[in-house]
Design a protein around this motif. Structure first.
Motif, PDB file in Angstrom:
ATOM      1  N   VAL A   1       3.475  -0.364  -6.613  1.00  0.00           N
ATOM      2  CA  VAL A   1       3.139  -1.752  -6.277  1.00  0.00           C
ATOM      3  C   VAL A   1       1.630  -1.878  -6.113  1.00  0.00           C
ATOM      4  O   VAL A   1       0.998  -2.797  -6.655  1.00  0.00           O
ATOM      5  N   ALA A   2       1.029  -0.930  -5.381  1.00  0.00           N
ATOM      6  CA  ALA A   2      -0.420  -0.968  -5.146  1.00  0.00           C
ATOM      7  C   ALA A   2      -1.169  -1.008  -6.480  1.00  0.00           C
ATOM      8  O   ALA A   2      -2.095  -1.807  -6.669  1.00  0.00           O
ATOM      9  N   GLY A   3      -0.738  -0.162  -7.403  1.00  0.00           N
ATOM     10  CA  GLY A   3      -1.399  -0.114  -8.708  1.00  0.00           C
ATOM     11  C   GLY A   3      -1.205  -1.414  -9.471  1.00  0.00           C
ATOM     12  O   GLY A   3      -2.110  -1.891 -10.162  1.00  0.00           O
ATOM     13  N   ALA A   4      -0.008  -2.024  -9.323  1.00  0.00           N
ATOM     14  CA  ALA A   4       0.307  -3.212 -10.116  1.00  0.00           C
ATOM     15  C   ALA A   4      -0.413  -4.465  -9.602  1.00  0.00           C
ATOM     16  O   ALA A   4      -0.862  -5.280 -10.399  1.00  0.00           O
ATOM     17  N   VAL A   5      -0.560  -4.605  -8.280  1.00  0.00           N
ATOM     18  CA  VAL A   5      -1.116  -5.868  -7.772  1.00  0.00           C
ATOM     19  C   VAL A   5      -2.637  -5.958  -7.863  1.00  0.00           C
ATOM     20  O   VAL A   5      -3.198  -7.046  -7.891  1.00  0.00           O
ATOM     21  N   GLY A   6      -3.302  -4.825  -7.903  1.00  0.00           N
ATOM     22  CA  GLY A   6      -4.754  -4.833  -8.087  1.00  0.00           C
ATOM     23  C   GLY A   6      -5.553  -4.932  -6.793  1.00  0.00           C
ATOM     24  O   GLY A   6      -5.020  -5.293  -5.735  1.00  0.00           O
ATOM     25  N   VAL A   7      -6.842  -4.620  -6.926  1.00  0.00           N
ATOM     26  CA  VAL A   7      -7.727  -4.482  -5.765  1.00  0.00           C
ATOM     27  C   VAL A   7      -7.865  -5.788  -4.964  1.00  0.00           C
ATOM     28  O   VAL A   7      -7.791  -5.784  -3.738  1.00  0.00           O
ATOM     29  N   ALA A   8      -8.037  -6.913  -5.672  1.00  0.00           N
ATOM     30  CA  ALA A   8      -8.275  -8.182  -4.966  1.00  0.00           C
ATOM     31  C   ALA A   8      -7.078  -8.535  -4.085  1.00  0.00           C
ATOM     32  O   ALA A   8      -7.241  -8.906  -2.910  1.00  0.00           O
TER      33      ALA A   8
ATOM     34  N   LYS B   1       7.679   9.072   1.430  1.00  0.00           N
ATOM     35  CA  LYS B   1       7.853   7.862   0.616  1.00  0.00           C
ATOM     36  C   LYS B   1       9.242   7.806  -0.046  1.00  0.00           C
ATOM     37  O   LYS B   1       9.980   6.853   0.178  1.00  0.00           O
ATOM     38  N   PRO B   2       9.637   8.855  -0.806  1.00  0.00           N
ATOM     39  CA  PRO B   2      11.003   8.754  -1.359  1.00  0.00           C
ATOM     40  C   PRO B   2      12.073   8.786  -0.282  1.00  0.00           C
ATOM     41  O   PRO B   2      13.079   8.082  -0.383  1.00  0.00           O
ATOM     42  N   LEU B   3      11.834   9.565   0.791  1.00  0.00           N
ATOM     43  CA  LEU B   3      12.835   9.624   1.866  1.00  0.00           C
ATOM     44  C   LEU B   3      13.022   8.249   2.505  1.00  0.00           C
ATOM     45  O   LEU B   3      14.143   7.835   2.790  1.00  0.00           O
ATOM     46  N   GLY B   4      11.910   7.557   2.705  1.00  0.00           N
ATOM     47  CA  GLY B   4      11.961   6.204   3.276  1.00  0.00           C
ATOM     48  C   GLY B   4      12.763   5.294   2.376  1.00  0.00           C
ATOM     49  O   GLY B   4      13.602   4.512   2.839  1.00  0.00           O
ATOM     50  N   GLY B   5      12.526   5.403   1.066  1.00  0.00           N
ATOM     51  CA  GLY B   5      13.259   4.592   0.098  1.00  0.00           C
ATOM     52  C   GLY B   5      14.744   4.896   0.142  1.00  0.00           C
ATOM     53  O   GLY B   5      15.578   3.983   0.154  1.00  0.00           O
ATOM     54  N   ILE B   6      15.059   6.203   0.210  1.00  0.00           N
ATOM     55  CA  ILE B   6      16.473   6.613   0.240  1.00  0.00           C
ATOM     56  C   ILE B   6      17.129   6.090   1.523  1.00  0.00           C
ATOM     57  O   ILE B   6      18.241   5.554   1.490  1.00  0.00           O
TER      58      ILE B   6
ATOM     59  N   LEU C   1       0.829  -1.201   0.000  1.00  0.00           N
ATOM     60  CA  LEU C   1       0.000   0.000   0.000  1.00  0.00           C
ATOM     61  C   LEU C   1       0.865   1.254   0.000  1.00  0.00           C
ATOM     62  O   LEU C   1       0.492   2.285  -0.564  1.00  0.00           O
ATOM     63  N   PHE C   2       2.012   1.153   0.631  1.00  0.00           N
ATOM     64  CA  PHE C   2       2.870   2.326   0.812  1.00  0.00           C
ATOM     65  C   PHE C   2       3.523   2.745  -0.506  1.00  0.00           C
ATOM     66  O   PHE C   2       3.771   3.916  -0.739  1.00  0.00           O
ATOM     67  N   ILE C   3       3.801   1.768  -1.369  1.00  0.00           N
ATOM     68  CA  ILE C   3       4.440   2.100  -2.645  1.00  0.00           C
ATOM     69  C   ILE C   3       3.362   2.085  -3.735  1.00  0.00           C
ATOM     70  O   ILE C   3       2.882   1.019  -4.129  1.00  0.00           O
ATOM     71  N   PRO C   4       2.930   3.272  -4.211  1.00  0.00           N
ATOM     72  CA  PRO C   4       1.806   3.347  -5.147  1.00  0.00           C
ATOM     73  C   PRO C   4       2.008   2.487  -6.391  1.00  0.00           C
ATOM     74  O   PRO C   4       1.040   1.905  -6.903  1.00  0.00           O
TER      75      PRO C   4
ATOM     76  N   MET D   1      -3.731  12.979  -5.050  1.00  0.00           N
ATOM     77  CA  MET D   1      -2.289  12.751  -4.881  1.00  0.00           C
ATOM     78  C   MET D   1      -2.033  11.660  -3.851  1.00  0.00           C
ATOM     79  O   MET D   1      -1.067  10.915  -3.939  1.00  0.00           O
ATOM     80  N   ALA D   2      -2.912  11.581  -2.841  1.00  0.00           N
ATOM     81  CA  ALA D   2      -2.674  10.635  -1.742  1.00  0.00           C
ATOM     82  C   ALA D   2      -3.124   9.220  -2.074  1.00  0.00           C
ATOM     83  O   ALA D   2      -2.612   8.261  -1.489  1.00  0.00           O
ATOM     84  N   CYS D   3      -4.071   9.080  -2.988  1.00  0.00           N
ATOM     85  CA  CYS D   3      -4.640   7.744  -3.234  1.00  0.00           C
ATOM     86  C   CYS D   3      -3.576   6.799  -3.818  1.00  0.00           C
ATOM     87  O   CYS D   3      -3.040   7.031  -4.890  1.00  0.00           O
TER      88      CYS D   3
END
Ligand code: SF4
Ligand code: SF4
Lengths: 225, 275
Positions: free
Chosen positions: A37-44, B230-235, A32-35, B88-90
């Motif tokens: 990944v979230a977009g790629a894996v899908g809702v289910a 998010k990018p800071l966490g990645g870095i 969920l944190f990485i958009p 932006m947040a979704c």
């Protein structure tokens, strides 16, 4: 060669449970944190991950609490070993730790008690952020009890949950590197939590000199195999 | 499609709530049918807040005066921001902008994470626990894309709500503010022209923004924080892995002898070992 029983079967079992819960929580949370990944894996998949995240969170929070209830003596011992006065050896250890870690120099580290100064700081931080991530997670799961989704408390919890996750990932990467013995001076340490819980005399003297001497003198946890 | 906007003029609004009803009807949003479902607060506002099934309400700010009260109404619904914090947040891209500027949630894609709920500077999106989805006004995109006005606008009997080309709505609102000032409403203000890159709900607040409860200079603060975290966490994670990789290489040649302890003399002996 003599060995000291450093970790009990109970502690190792708890650590195993926590390792599995922790890794699953990271994997499902990061989805969920990485958009991307979230977009790629899908809702289910995300809905499945949400369920796994909640079950694992219950284990993550419940296991140590249950551990304290079942084995209060063990917890007391752990707590005592974590809370001690910071003496000159600890100060020296802290000062030398980063050069030791980064440059693998043949630093002579001062002798340490049952928990090293570095362990107290790193593990202490892991415990604190684990508590924070657990408490904020509880608010996120039951928003109605805490003013509703979107309330100040709920929003702060979401922020702190994410911040704790970032900090915990950094701490746990280092924890794995050292604890699993990927760092050469710590080779063989994986045995403590993922093996029989014993440490050899030579490793014990090197890592926890003060504690090792005490244990070798007492002898009740010492074996020859 | 040109950018469009709803214009709300508080000086013309009588708070008849026809818009609230029209919104519910068109979008099939049920109201609770039980008696006394809503708390009685002595205010004429009803319901008290937005919800997953209430996407529009008229807020009542009833200010006592020496004689009577000032009715400072405000249309409370999504502003359809150009810089939409919710979008932006979704994390799953369930929120998007239509060509006309409407900000719409795709119910199919929404996973109920509530990042949008936490992000909206106006607390508009509402999460429904039972459905685990979040809902808000979508400016009746089904109607507007077919050349019709949103349901609320169509039903407004006083002309407080209008819908049309955004530039025209802004120009008309400016004109109305000037008129109101000339008529003695010296605090009259326009809202939505520039806020968050320009809103698609333009407001004429005849007693000023504060009286109508409008946020001055709204910010996407929380969303900005996430966009940084998010990018800071990645870095941070990458730097840790990199630093430890360096440590691994540097420690490759590390060697130590074997230690033994002699309890009798309290001495530790190190013996060289061949590896
Ligand atoms: S008002 Fe809130 S929900 Fe509506 S577009 Fe702006 S940020 Fe999104
Ligand atoms: S609740 Fe739905 S619309 Fe809101 S951020 Fe999460 S997935 Fe997107």
């Amino acid at each position: 060669m003599r060995y000291i029983q450093r970790q009990s079967a109970f502690a190792r079992g708890l650590h195993w449970i926590h390792t599995i819960a922790c890794l699953s929580l990271f994997a499902t949370g990061l989805m969920l944190f990485i958009p991307q990944v979230a977009g790629a894996v899908g809702v289910a998949t995300l809905n499945g991950a949400r369920l796994v995240h909640r079950v694992m969170a219950a284990i993550f929070i419940g296991a140590p609490i249950l551990g304290i209830i079942i084995n209060p003596k063990g917890f007391k011992h752990f707590w005592k070993s974590m809370v001690f006065k910071w003496d000159d050896d600890d100060k020296e250890f802290t000062k030398k730790f980063f050069p030791y870690l980064l440059f693998g120099a043949k630093q002579h580290m001062p002798p340490q008690r049952e928990q090293k100064s570095g362990q107290v700081v790193a593990d202490g931080a892991i415990v604190i952020f684990s508590i924070l991530i657990s408490l904020t997670g509880i608010v996120l799961v039951w928003p109605a009890t805490f003013g509703g989704a979107g309330s100040a408390m709920w929003t702060w919890s979401l922020l702190l949950h994410d911040v704790s996750m970032v900090l915990l990932s950094v701490l746990l990467i280092a924890h794995i590197y050292i604890g699993a013995g990927i760092f050469k001076p710590y080779r063989g340490m994986g045995r403590l939590m993922f093996g029989d819980g014993k440490v050899s005399e030579t490793d014990a003297l090197y890592h926890w000199g003060t504690w090792a001497k005490e244990e070798l003198r007492k002898g009740d946890k010492v074996t020859t195999a | 499609m040109a950018e469009t906007a709803i214009k709300y003029d508080s000086s013309k609004c009588t708070a008849c709530k026809g818009c609230q009803v029209a919104c519910k009807q068109w979008n099939q949003l049920p109201s609770p049918l039980l008696a006394e479902e809503y708390e009685f607060t002595k205010s004429f506002q009803s319901p008290l807040d937005l919800s997953p099934n209430t996407w529009l309400i008229i807020n009542f700010s009833e200010v006592k005066q020496d004689i009577g009260i000032d009715w400072n109404f405000m249309r409370n619904s999504c502003f359809h921001c150009t810089e939409a914090a919710c979008e932006m947040a979704c994390p799953v891209g369930a929120i998007s902008h239509k060509d006309n500027g409407a900000v719409v949630i795709d119910e199919e894609k929404c996973i109920g994470c509530r990042y949008c709920v936490a992000s909206c500077p106006f607390s508009v999106p509402r999460w429904d626990e039972a459905r685990n989805k979040t809902f808000k006004c979508w400016q009746c995109f089904d109607r507007t894309s077919a050349g019709r006005a949103p349901a609320c606008v169509s039903t407004c009997p006083t002309g407080a709500l209008e819908f049309g080309d955004r530039d025209e709505m802004v120009a008309a609102a400016k004109e109305r503010v000037a008129e109101l000032k000339a008529a003695g409403f010296t605090k009259a203000e326009l809202y939505g022209e520039t806020e968050l890159g320009g809103l698609h709900t333009i407001v004429v607040a005849h007693r000023g923004l504060d009286a109508h409860g409008l946020k001055r200079d709204p910010k996407i603060g929380v969303t900005e924080f996430w966009q940084l975290l998010k990018p800071l966490g990645g870095i941070a994670a990458a730097a840790t892995v990199g630093g430890l990789g360096f440590s691994f290489l540097m420690s490759a040649k590390y060697k130590r002898g074997e230690f033994t302890y002699d309890e009798a003399t309290d001495t530790v002996v190190e013996k060289e070992v061949e590896k």
